[in-house]
Motif scaffolding. Structure first.
Motif, PDB file in Angstrom:
ATOM      1  N   ASN A   1      -5.901  -2.681  -1.757  1.00 40.57           N
ATOM      2  CA  ASN A   1      -6.351  -3.579  -0.690  1.00 40.57           C
ATOM      3  C   ASN A   1      -5.188  -4.316  -0.027  1.00 40.57           C
ATOM      4  O   ASN A   1      -5.295  -4.717   1.125  1.00 40.57           O
ATOM      5  CB  ASN A   1      -7.369  -4.592  -1.209  1.00 40.57           C
ATOM      6  N   ILE A   2      -4.089  -4.480  -0.732  1.00 41.32           N
ATOM      7  CA  ILE A   2      -2.931  -5.161  -0.146  1.00 41.32           C
ATOM      8  C   ILE A   2      -2.455  -4.446   1.121  1.00 41.32           C
ATOM      9  O   ILE A   2      -1.925  -5.065   2.036  1.00 41.32           O
ATOM     10  CB  ILE A   2      -1.784  -5.299  -1.169  1.00 41.32           C
ATOM     11  N   LEU A   3      -2.686  -3.137   1.185  1.00 40.22           N
ATOM     12  CA  LEU A   3      -2.261  -2.358   2.352  1.00 40.22           C
ATOM     13  C   LEU A   3      -3.114  -2.655   3.586  1.00 40.22           C
ATOM     14  O   LEU A   3      -2.706  -2.376   4.704  1.00 40.22           O
ATOM     15  CB  LEU A   3      -2.286  -0.863   2.028  1.00 40.22           C
ATOM     16  N   ASP A   4      -4.295  -3.220   3.379  1.00 40.29           N
ATOM     17  CA  ASP A   4      -5.176  -3.559   4.496  1.00 40.29           C
ATOM     18  C   ASP A   4      -4.740  -4.837   5.205  1.00 40.29           C
ATOM     19  O   ASP A   4      -5.228  -5.124   6.296  1.00 40.29           O
ATOM     20  CB  ASP A   4      -6.620  -3.739   4.007  1.00 40.29           C
TER      21      ASP A   4
ATOM     22  N   ARG B   1       0.502   3.710  -0.199  1.00 37.89           N
ATOM     23  CA  ARG B   1      -0.431   4.455  -1.048  1.00 37.89           C
ATOM     24  C   ARG B   1      -0.324   3.930  -2.482  1.00 37.89           C
ATOM     25  O   ARG B   1       0.645   3.281  -2.862  1.00 37.89           O
ATOM     26  CB  ARG B   1      -0.132   5.947  -1.014  1.00 37.89           C
ATOM     27  N   VAL B   2      -1.345   4.262  -3.261  1.00 38.28           N
ATOM     28  CA  VAL B   2      -1.304   3.964  -4.686  1.00 38.28           C
ATOM     29  C   VAL B   2      -0.313   4.917  -5.335  1.00 38.28           C
ATOM     30  O   VAL B   2      -0.280   6.109  -5.019  1.00 38.28           O
ATOM     31  CB  VAL B   2      -2.705   4.122  -5.323  1.00 38.28           C
ATOM     32  N   GLN B   3       0.510   4.386  -6.212  1.00 42.34           N
ATOM     33  CA  GLN B   3       1.511   5.185  -6.927  1.00 42.34           C
ATOM     34  C   GLN B   3       1.500   4.698  -8.373  1.00 42.34           C
ATOM     35  O   GLN B   3       1.973   3.592  -8.646  1.00 42.34           O
ATOM     36  CB  GLN B   3       2.889   4.991  -6.297  1.00 42.34           C
ATOM     37  N   GLY B   4       0.931   5.493  -9.280  1.00 40.85           N
ATOM     38  CA  GLY B   4       0.805   5.052 -10.672  1.00 40.85           C
ATOM     39  C   GLY B   4      -0.126   3.853 -10.749  1.00 40.85           C
ATOM     40  O   GLY B   4      -1.216   3.865 -10.198  1.00 40.85           O
ATOM     41  N   LYS B   5       0.327   2.781 -11.396  1.00 45.00           N
ATOM     42  CA  LYS B   5      -0.483   1.570 -11.521  1.00 45.00           C
ATOM     43  C   LYS B   5      -0.249   0.597 -10.373  1.00 45.00           C
ATOM     44  O   LYS B   5      -0.872  -0.453 -10.309  1.00 45.00           O
ATOM     45  CB  LYS B   5      -0.175   0.863 -12.844  1.00 45.00           C
ATOM     46  N   GLY B   6       0.648   0.925  -9.494  1.00 43.21           N
ATOM     47  CA  GLY B   6       0.973   0.025  -8.395  1.00 43.21           C
ATOM     48  C   GLY B   6       0.796   0.672  -7.047  1.00 43.21           C
ATOM     49  O   GLY B   6       0.034   1.624  -6.877  1.00 43.21           O
ATOM     50  N   VAL B   7       1.529   0.137  -6.089  1.00 38.84           N
ATOM     51  CA  VAL B   7       1.459   0.576  -4.706  1.00 38.84           C
ATOM     52  C   VAL B   7       2.875   0.748  -4.199  1.00 38.84           C
ATOM     53  O   VAL B   7       3.784   0.012  -4.603  1.00 38.84           O
ATOM     54  CB  VAL B   7       0.711  -0.487  -3.857  1.00 38.84           C
ATOM     55  N   VAL B   8       3.083   1.710  -3.322  1.00 40.00           N
ATOM     56  CA  VAL B   8       4.348   1.828  -2.600  1.00 40.00           C
ATOM     57  C   VAL B   8       4.039   1.694  -1.116  1.00 40.00           C
ATOM     58  O   VAL B   8       2.958   2.083  -0.665  1.00 40.00           O
ATOM     59  CB  VAL B   8       5.099   3.149  -2.912  1.00 40.00           C
ATOM     60  N   ALA B   9       4.995   1.124  -0.396  1.00 38.91           N
ATOM     61  CA  ALA B   9       4.747   0.877   1.022  1.00 38.91           C
ATOM     62  C   ALA B   9       6.017   1.077   1.831  1.00 38.91           C
ATOM     63  O   ALA B   9       7.130   0.892   1.339  1.00 38.91           O
ATOM     64  CB  ALA B   9       4.223  -0.542   1.225  1.00 38.91           C
TER      65      ALA B   9
ATOM     66  N   GLY C   1      13.659   3.860   2.214  1.00 35.60           N
ATOM     67  CA  GLY C   1      13.317   2.471   2.483  1.00 35.60           C
ATOM     68  C   GLY C   1      11.952   2.020   2.003  1.00 35.60           C
ATOM     69  O   GLY C   1      11.549   0.887   2.246  1.00 35.60           O
ATOM     70  N   TRP C   2      11.214   2.871   1.323  1.00 38.99           N
ATOM     71  CA  TRP C   2       9.921   2.458   0.789  1.00 38.99           C
ATOM     72  C   TRP C   2      10.149   1.458  -0.342  1.00 38.99           C
ATOM     73  O   TRP C   2      11.193   1.482  -1.006  1.00 38.99           O
ATOM     74  CB  TRP C   2       9.145   3.664   0.285  1.00 38.99           C
TER      75      TRP C   2
END
Length: 170
Positions: free
Chosen positions: A35-38, A59-67, A22-23
């Motif tokens: 910063n989007i995770l904040d 977390r940061v994953q490559g050039k993006g973020v996964v959440a 589900g990430w």
């Protein structure tokens, strides 16, 4: 959940599913991207309405973020969120430091050059590989001004004006 009544600010979008639990993959408009995770809760637009979701992990994953988002527990649910915008309540963001601005604060400000010639009104800003660009619109005319110190002389939020080192015929 009901739509949040305060002004929202776009901070990114969900671009797809990540893994089977589900990430989601996130394209972040923040600098730095993590910063989007904040900013939680996020407000996402699904099924014709805005709803608030809590970010459980990321977390940061490559050039993006996964959440990982509360309530999204499998890949199928995550895939349904592809291309969904992510916004946060504007009043949830910290105040900008002196000399720094959130881009939405600049939208609608008059843009004038050093000689006082009106160049338009700030429509929006966007990021390029080199630097941000300020877009000033005057009727059908659109000027793209590099949003860097060498061209931006003054930003006065109270006077609703930005003074730039830019000529009318550029």
């Amino acid at each position: 959940m009901s739509e949040v009544q305060s002004k929202r600010l776009a901070v990114g979008k969900i671009t797809g599913a990540h893994g089977i639990r589900g990430w989601v993959k996130v394209y972040s408009y923040t600098d730095p991207v993590e910063n989007i995770l904040d900013y939680s809760p996020w407000q996402i637009f699904t099924q014709g309405q805005w709803r608030e979701v809590k970010v459980l992990d990321g977390r940061v994953q490559g050039k993006g973020v996964v959440a990982q988002i509360e309530g999204i527990t499998d890949r199928n649910a995550a895939e349904l969120l592809q291309q969904v915008p992510i916004e946060v309540a504007r009043d949830a963001l910290p105040d900008a430091d002196d000399g720094e601005f959130y881009w939405d604060e600049l939208e609608g400000l008059a843009v004038v050059n050093r000689e006082g010639v009106a160049l338009g009104t700030v429509s929006h800003l966007f990021e390029t590989d080199a630097h941000p660009i300020l877009v000033a619109v005057d009727g059908d005319s659109e000027r793209m001004i590099p949003f860097v110190e060498s061209y931006i002389d003054e930003i006065d939020l109270e006077a609703k004006k930005i003074v730039v080192d830019w000529q009318l015929d550029w």
